[in-house]
Design a protein around this motif. Structure first.
Motif, PDB file in Angstrom:
ATOM      1  N   LEU A   1       0.846  -1.191   0.000  1.00 10.55           N
ATOM      2  CA  LEU A   1       0.000   0.000   0.000  1.00 10.55           C
ATOM      3  C   LEU A   1       0.883   1.244   0.000  1.00 10.55           C
ATOM      4  N   ARG A   2       0.645   2.144  -0.926  1.00  8.35           N
ATOM      5  CA  ARG A   2       1.511   3.313  -1.028  1.00  8.35           C
ATOM      6  C   ARG A   2       1.294   4.282   0.140  1.00  8.35           C
ATOM      7  N   ASN A   3       2.328   5.043   0.416  1.00  5.43           N
ATOM      8  CA  ASN A   3       2.314   6.074   1.467  1.00  5.43           C
ATOM      9  C   ASN A   3       1.977   5.497   2.842  1.00  5.43           C
ATOM     10  N   SER A   4       2.518   4.313   3.132  1.00  6.51           N
ATOM     11  CA  SER A   4       2.194   3.672   4.413  1.00  6.51           C
ATOM     12  C   SER A   4       3.459   3.118   5.071  1.00  6.51           C
ATOM     13  N   PRO A   5       4.352   3.978   5.563  1.00  5.70           N
ATOM     14  CA  PRO A   5       5.554   3.476   6.250  1.00  5.70           C
ATOM     15  C   PRO A   5       5.170   2.657   7.480  1.00  5.70           C
ATOM     16  N   GLU A   6       5.921   1.593   7.718  1.00  8.41           N
ATOM     17  CA  GLU A   6       5.596   0.704   8.832  1.00  8.41           C
ATOM     18  C   GLU A   6       5.804   1.388  10.178  1.00  8.41           C
ATOM     19  N   ASN A   7       6.839   2.209  10.286  1.00  3.64           N
ATOM     20  CA  ASN A   7       7.141   2.867  11.557  1.00  3.64           C
ATOM     21  C   ASN A   7       7.381   4.357  11.348  1.00  3.64           C
ATOM     22  N   THR A   8       6.900   5.149  12.293  1.00  6.12           N
ATOM     23  CA  THR A   8       7.231   6.576  12.359  1.00  6.12           C
ATOM     24  C   THR A   8       7.629   6.897  13.797  1.00  6.12           C
ATOM     25  N   PHE A   9       8.472   7.913  13.928  1.00  6.74           N
ATOM     26  CA  PHE A   9       8.988   8.249  15.257  1.00  6.74           C
ATOM     27  C   PHE A   9       9.352   9.727  15.286  1.00  6.74           C
ATOM     28  N   GLY A  10       9.043  10.367  16.390  1.00  8.12           N
ATOM     29  CA  GLY A  10       9.415  11.762  16.567  1.00  8.12           C
ATOM     30  C   GLY A  10       9.758  12.047  18.013  1.00  8.12           C
ATOM     31  N   THR A  11      10.730  12.916  18.220  1.00 11.57           N
ATOM     32  CA  THR A  11      11.095  13.326  19.575  1.00 11.57           C
ATOM     33  C   THR A  11      11.673  14.725  19.524  1.00 11.57           C
ATOM     34  N   GLY A  12      11.676  15.378  20.655  1.00 14.05           N
ATOM     35  CA  GLY A  12      12.221  16.728  20.699  1.00 14.05           C
ATOM     36  C   GLY A  12      12.148  17.307  22.090  1.00 14.05           C
TER      37      GLY A  12
END
Length: 752
Positions: free
Chosen positions: A644-655
């Motif tokens: 499926l396009r535009n569907s990364p398995e993992n995302t992560f953010g920190t700050g």
């Protein structure tokens, strides 16, 4: 025996103890706490921690100088990616939990709702809003079909701008940076009698672009954006508040500086190789210049187009909102109107080979009206309303040059570039809906939420096969085909059920089911008018389990969600060739998809001067039954193995944000990191569409002095991560836009 609740508490307590060392002098200070976050994700003001919905509120982060537009918020919320789409100003490809879109045609509806002050934006263009005068952005994940209606099957991005203060004040922001960036933004609040206020605002944003072109020897992809407007608010009585907003945008920014992605199988490429192919002339462009592998003037920092992709957009936005307090009930009326006119040049061959460019124009209008009532009946908190929508569009495009290679050449007494083809289509969309949503407090700790929306809508389309014109004489070479008038209508019911349990004053658990639908319709940008039929709506059914919690006297906020979604009758826009080699796009209800995943969000007040956040998302998405002809060869194939396009398995953010006071003022240090997995951007998983995993570092330093002045220095994409999202018009040409490289800037903001 340790019960489940104790295990959860113990685990989070250990985590919190490592993150939150006692602040000197404040370890036992109950006033040291994260601020309460108020959201309107359910069309009434509620505390974020009390809402049984997966929602992220972004507010203080919007003051950071690295957050320049809507794309920059993706690192603050799990399972969301936002990419810019070429071919239209401010075009967005937004994916929430793998539900996405990237088509800019006015006849297609985005499945992610972008709402500005209660007005749903019904098309992709202009959704990458600039970050100025925005108070809060709410990223609402999962279908929002009950309260926000159609075309929110993936979720909604709810944008709330500042209201007039009714007092004298304002701010001015000027900035400069990479690529000769020149920014000027201003806002002025004025009192108007004792009961009213006027807010004036405007922006002027310019830069030269970050791509070098060695064909016409200039920078490419410039920004040239102007907006201005006003909001007038007036308290008619102590119970009736009315506001009127008007905004005008002139955007002459280029709509892409495209790199060459043409393969040896594409006409743009092999017509520059001097091959002896029957009935296909060779180009006079330099040898191999149409091929990505041989084009020395095209890479991530250069392109080889023959002329800029210029554009000119005029956009008008109006919003009339009234809030009338009727005893314990609040009646809200929101009237919206948007008018957008676009014209642009699009060089789809993305090379020195003059193979295909398009001159296009589009006119789009939308009108919406919502009447909503909020109030309490006994133990039930009720929201109910009516909704009306009307939109219409007209699109015209003329395609040039390639027809010479498809038979309109010397064999017919024609020279290169002599023939163009015109394609025109228009359509409209009318919709009515009624909705109701209620929270029943069964006990002091249990709340049952029930809601539903009934929608009726109709779409029409008028168009026909385009005419072939002689560019040099203006004469019609082949007349246009017969015009078809098409219409279809649908009725839908989109329910929501949720049960929430207040385990303690600091922890709430919820489970929910919700359904959303994305409209059916007619795809206007196609040559196949004779066989054009409507495509049907697509649907998403989502089940969620969630927790919202606060720890350590509200110095730590931890929210999490598990979800499972069934995506049925999924619409796919597919480019297919005809017998002549020309191409067209069709839209079909192609497949079913199964999706599940998890999301966590953590905010921590580490010390009085240090705030940190962390978010992570996991997504697993797989096609189910997917038997379809996806390349136009008439053969039905099993395509369930596609990603499926535009569907990364993992995302992560920190700050984090750290504040430090000195005698002359206050320093604030901001750092944000966003990482997302690899993903596929092309429907049929062509290798050109594989976007590599990447992490993006952004940082800024603010110095506040004399209380009202802020000097900011920032750096964006400090790791210089580069990627492109190619668009394939197989077998004609392929092009792609690379993202912005590492860049820097400085801003000065004055408040008064």
């Amino acid at each position: 025996m340790v019960n489940g609740r104790s295990k959860i508490g113990a685990t989070l307590a250990v985590l919190a103890s490592t993150l939150l060392p006692p602040a000197a002098g404040h370890a036992q200070d109950s006033t040291l706490a994260l601020e309460e976050v108020i959201v309107t994700a359910r069309k009434r003001q509620e505390s974020l921690q009390n809402v049984p919905v997966a929602v992220t509120a972004i507010s203080a982060e919007l003051q950071q100088s690295t957050v320049r537009n809507l794309q920059d918020i993706q690192g603050f919320s799990p399972n969301i990616i936002i990419d810019k789409v070429s071919g239209t100003q401010g075009g967005a490809s937004i994916s929430i939990r793998g539900i996405s879109y990237q088509e800019v045609d006015k006849s297609l509806d985005p499945p992610i709702g972008v709402i500005v002050d209660g007005i749903y934006l019904g098309q992709n263009s202009g959704q990458i809003l600039n970050n100025f005068d925005i108070d809060r952005i709410e990223v609402i994940r999962g279908p929002q079909g009950t309260l926000f209606g159609k075309n929110t099957i993936g979720g909604a991005i709810n944008i709330i701008r500042s209201e007039p203060t009714k007092e004298l004040g304002g701010k001015v922001r000027v900035g400069t940076g990479s690529w000769d960036q020149r920014d000027f933004e201003g806002l002025l609040n004025l009192p108007v009698t004792a009961d009213g206020g006027l807010k004036l605002f405007g922006s002027r944003l310019k830069n030269d672009g970050y791509i070098d072109n060695d064909i016409y020897n200039s920078k490419a992809g410039d920004q040239n954006y102007t907006s201005y407007g006003a909001t007038f608010a007036y308290s008619v009585t102590e119970n009736l508040e009315v506001s009127l907003s008007a905004e005008h945008i002139d955007d002459k920014s280029e709509v892409g500086a495209w790199a060459n992605f043409n393969t040896f199988d594409d006409f743009t490429c092999f017509t520059t190789l001097g091959l002896d192919i029957p009935d296909v002339p060779n180009s006079t462009a330099p040898y191999g210049s149409g091929c990505a592998a041989l084009d020395t003037n095209s890479d991530k920092n250069h392109n080889s187009q023959n002329a800029p992709n210029w554009a000119n957009v005029h956009n008008d936005y109006y919003n009339l909102t009234a809030n009338w307090q009727l005893g314990d009930w609040l009646l809200t009326s929101i009237t919206g109107y948007v008018n957008r006119n676009e014209s642009q040049r699009l060089e789809y061959d993305a090379s020195a080979n003059e193979f295909l460019y398009v001159l296009a124009s589009a006119n789009y209008e939308q009108t919406s009206q919502e009447l909503r009532l909020n109030g309490q009946i006994g133990d039930v908190n009720l929201t109910a309303g009516l909704y009306y929508w009307y939109s219409e569009h007209k699109q015209v495009q003329d395609s040039y040059d390639m027809w010479y290679y498809f038979g309109f050449n010397e064999s017919m007494g024609l020279s290169p570039g002599e023939i163009s083809q015109n394609l025109t289509g228009r359509g409209d969309n009318t919709s009515y809906a009624g909705f109701i949503n209620g929270d029943w407090a069964i006990t002091d700790r249990w709340v049952l939420n029930l809601g539903g929306r009934y929608s009726w809508e109709e779409k029409t389309f008028k168009g026909g096969p385009g005419a072939y014109d002689n560019v040099f004489t203006g004469e019609v070479f082949i007349p246009a085909g017969p015009v078809r008038h098409l219409d279809d209508n649908w009725t839908e019911f989109t329910p929501r059920v949720a049960l929430q349990y207040e385990m303690t004053d600091e922890m709430m658990l919820f489970g929910s089911y919700s359904k959303g639908y994305k409209s059916g319709g007619f795809f206007a940008r196609t040559q196949y008018i004779e066989t054009l039929n409507s495509y049907d709506p697509e649907y998403v059914d989502t089940y969620e389990l969630g927790m919202k919690s606060q720890w350590l006297e509200n110095r730590l906020r931890f929210n999490s969600t598990l979800f499972y979604s069934e995506y049925s009758d999924k619409q796919e826009d597919i480019i297919v060739p005809d017998d002549s080699g020309a191409v067209g796009t069709i839209v079909a209800n192609a497949s079913d998809v199964e999706m599940y995943g998890a999301e966590i969000e953590l905010n921590a007040l580490v010390t009085p001067n240090l705030i940190a956040y962390l978010q992570a998302g996991y997504l697993n998405s797989e096609y189910g039954d997917f038997d379809a002809d996806i390349n136009g060869d008439g053969v039905i194939t099993d395509n369930s193995g596609l990603t499926l396009r535009n569907s990364p398995e993992n995302t992560f953010g920190t700050g984090l944000t750290y504040n430090y006071n000195i005698d002359l003022g206050e320093f604030a240090f901001h750092y944000n990191y966003f990482w997302r997995d690899k993903y596929q951007s092309i429907f049929d998983n062509n290798p050109l569409g594989k976007v590599k995993a990447a992490g993006f570092h952004n940082a800024s330093i603010d110095f506040t002095f004399r209380e009202n002045y802020v000097l900011s220095v920032y750096g964006r994409n400090l790791g210089d991560e580069r990627y492109a999202r190619p668009v394939l018009i197989t077998p004609v040409s392929n092009f792609g836009q690379y993202n912005e490289p590492r860049n820097y800037g400085v801003e000065l903001t004055a408040r008064f």
